[in-house]
Design a protein around this motif. Structure first.
Motif, PDB file in Angstrom:
ATOM      1  N   TYR A  47      44.773  38.383  35.319  1.00 40.62           N
ATOM      2  CA  TYR A  47      45.742  37.342  35.665  1.00 40.62           C
ATOM      3  C   TYR A  47      45.136  35.985  35.338  1.00 40.62           C
ATOM      4  O   TYR A  47      43.923  35.850  35.166  1.00 40.62           O
ATOM      5  N   ASP A  48      45.999  34.994  35.231  1.00 44.59           N
ATOM      6  CA  ASP A  48      45.586  33.623  34.947  1.00 44.59           C
ATOM      7  C   ASP A  48      45.548  32.879  36.277  1.00 44.59           C
ATOM      8  O   ASP A  48      46.589  32.676  36.905  1.00 44.59           O
ATOM      9  N   LEU A  49      44.356  32.480  36.715  1.00 45.44           N
ATOM     10  CA  LEU A  49      44.256  31.867  38.042  1.00 45.44           C
ATOM     11  C   LEU A  49      44.867  30.470  38.107  1.00 45.44           C
ATOM     12  O   LEU A  49      44.915  29.861  39.178  1.00 45.44           O
ATOM     13  N   THR A  50      45.364  29.960  36.966  1.00 44.25           N
ATOM     14  CA  THR A  50      46.104  28.687  36.991  1.00 44.25           C
ATOM     15  C   THR A  50      47.613  28.916  37.024  1.00 44.25           C
ATOM     16  O   THR A  50      48.378  27.950  37.036  1.00 44.25           O
ATOM     17  N   ARG A  51      48.060  30.174  37.039  1.00 41.18           N
ATOM     18  CA  ARG A  51      49.498  30.493  37.094  1.00 41.18           C
ATOM     19  C   ARG A  51      49.729  31.574  38.143  1.00 41.18           C
ATOM     20  O   ARG A  51      49.467  32.748  37.910  1.00 41.18           O
ATOM     21  N   ARG A  52      50.231  31.168  39.304  1.00 40.61           N
ATOM     22  CA  ARG A  52      50.397  32.116  40.407  1.00 40.61           C
ATOM     23  C   ARG A  52      51.329  33.269  40.059  1.00 40.61           C
ATOM     24  O   ARG A  52      51.146  34.385  40.547  1.00 40.61           O
ATOM     25  N   ALA A  53      52.301  33.023  39.206  1.00 41.97           N
ATOM     26  CA  ALA A  53      53.253  34.085  38.852  1.00 41.97           C
ATOM     27  C   ALA A  53      52.521  35.287  38.249  1.00 41.97           C
ATOM     28  O   ALA A  53      52.911  36.440  38.476  1.00 41.97           O
ATOM     29  N   THR A  54      51.460  35.050  37.492  1.00 37.90           N
ATOM     30  CA  THR A  54      50.729  36.154  36.868  1.00 37.90           C
ATOM     31  C   THR A  54      49.963  36.969  37.918  1.00 37.90           C
ATOM     32  O   THR A  54      49.717  38.159  37.725  1.00 37.90           O
ATOM     33  N   PHE A  55      49.595  36.309  39.009  1.00 38.25           N
ATOM     34  CA  PHE A  55      48.944  36.990  40.138  1.00 38.25           C
ATOM     35  C   PHE A  55      49.975  37.789  40.927  1.00 38.25           C
ATOM     36  O   PHE A  55      49.733  38.936  41.325  1.00 38.25           O
ATOM     37  N   ASP A  56      51.143  37.190  41.124  1.00 36.63           N
ATOM     38  CA  ASP A  56      52.208  37.865  41.873  1.00 36.63           C
ATOM     39  C   ASP A  56      52.697  39.122  41.173  1.00 36.63           C
ATOM     40  O   ASP A  56      53.218  40.045  41.823  1.00 36.63           O
ATOM     41  N   ASN A  57      52.541  39.182  39.853  1.00 37.99           N
ATOM     42  CA  ASN A  57      53.004  40.348  39.083  1.00 37.99           C
ATOM     43  C   ASN A  57      51.995  41.488  39.037  1.00 37.99           C
ATOM     44  O   ASN A  57      52.270  42.541  38.436  1.00 37.99           O
ATOM     45  N   LEU A  58      50.826  41.304  39.655  1.00 41.52           N
ATOM     46  CA  LEU A  58      49.771  42.306  39.540  1.00 41.52           C
ATOM     47  C   LEU A  58      50.174  43.670  40.099  1.00 41.52           C
ATOM     48  O   LEU A  58      49.809  44.714  39.543  1.00 41.52           O
ATOM     49  N   MET A  59      50.940  43.690  41.190  1.00 41.65           N
ATOM     50  CA  MET A  59      51.322  44.967  41.790  1.00 41.65           C
ATOM     51  C   MET A  59      52.204  45.771  40.840  1.00 41.65           C
ATOM     52  O   MET A  59      52.128  47.008  40.806  1.00 41.65           O
ATOM     53  N   LYS A  60      53.015  45.076  40.045  1.00 42.40           N
ATOM     54  CA  LYS A  60      53.849  45.762  39.056  1.00 42.40           C
ATOM     55  C   LYS A  60      52.969  46.481  38.038  1.00 42.40           C
ATOM     56  O   LYS A  60      53.222  47.638  37.667  1.00 42.40           O
ATOM     57  N   TRP A  61      51.918  45.799  37.598  1.00 40.86           N
ATOM     58  CA  TRP A  61      50.995  46.399  36.637  1.00 40.86           C
ATOM     59  C   TRP A  61      50.223  47.552  37.262  1.00 40.86           C
ATOM     60  O   TRP A  61      49.988  48.585  36.616  1.00 40.86           O
ATOM     61  N   LEU A  62      49.830  47.392  38.514  1.00 41.69           N
ATOM     62  CA  LEU A  62      49.100  48.457  39.201  1.00 41.69           C
ATOM     63  C   LEU A  62      49.964  49.709  39.358  1.00 41.69           C
ATOM     64  O   LEU A  62      49.493  50.838  39.186  1.00 41.69           O
TER      65      LEU A  62
END
Length: 216
Positions: free
Chosen positions: A93-108
């Protein structure tokens, strides 16, 4: 980089995948790890690309084949073949873009649908050099990793910070699991007196194959 070794000299071949939203820096992490290159003008990946890197773990030489794919939804039809045979994954994820962090569960969820439960997953918060633009704190990433049973590291592909360490941690843990399985299978075979040939840990597409010394 270890590129002087050929396939015959490697003891193991491991396939691992890079996943995460578009623009998180997957391709630059891979190019930094495999060729020590970084491109500021890096374009979105179309389809699938991969690179090799030879790594020594203890007395074993491992060829790591790392696959990189587009993070955009319109390229997601490749997923099942992309994951086939993978023993490890770097979830970025990109730690400067929260949306990419929020999408992590989808990838998991996708990882767990397509891959074995003992796959090694390293959660990577990339772009740690952009301190002033940070939207996801390090503790948030660490907390999620602990909750989901993942390894965790923050990296900067630009500054080459922790990139090597993140890949090496993934490959080393894959080796630990693979060698433990091989030893367990060897013990079972000896106990049951079954004669086996060349042991293959995983025969899907690109696999973790233990190369045995030839007698002639």
């Amino acid at each position: 980089m270890g590129d002087a070794f050929n396939d015959d000299e490697c003891d193991y071949l491991f396939k691992a995948v890079l996943i995460g939203d578009s623009g998180v820096g997957k391709s630059n992490l891979l190019s930094r790890f495999s060729r020590n290159e970084f491109r500021l003008d890096s374009k979105p990946t179309i389809g699938v690309e991969f690179a090799y890197r030879n790594i020594r773990v203890g007395d074993k030489l491992i060829k790591a084949q790392i696959w990189d794919t587009a993070g955009q939804e319109r390229f997601r039809a490749i997923t099942s073949s992309y994951y086939r045979g993978a023993l490890g994954a770097m979830l970025v994820y990109d730690l400067t873009r929260r949306a990419t962090f929020d999408n992590l569960m989808k990838w998991l969820e996708e990882l767990r649908r397509f891959c074995n439960s003992d796959m090694v997953v390293v959660l990577v918060g990339n772009k740690s050099d952009l301190v002033q633009k940070r939207e996801v704190e390090e503790e948030e990433g660490r907390s999620l990793a602990e909750k989901e049973g993942l390894c965790f590291m923050e990296t900067s592909a630009l500054e080459n910070l922790n990139v090597e360490e993140a890949f090496l941690e993934m490959v080393t843990k894959i080796y630990d699991i693979t060698s433990h399985k091989s030893l367990h299978e060897k013990n079972i075979n000896e106990e049951t007196k079954i004669s086996v040939g060349k042991p293959i840990v995983n025969i899907d597409e690109v696999s973790a194959t233990i190369k045995q010394n030839r007698c002639c």
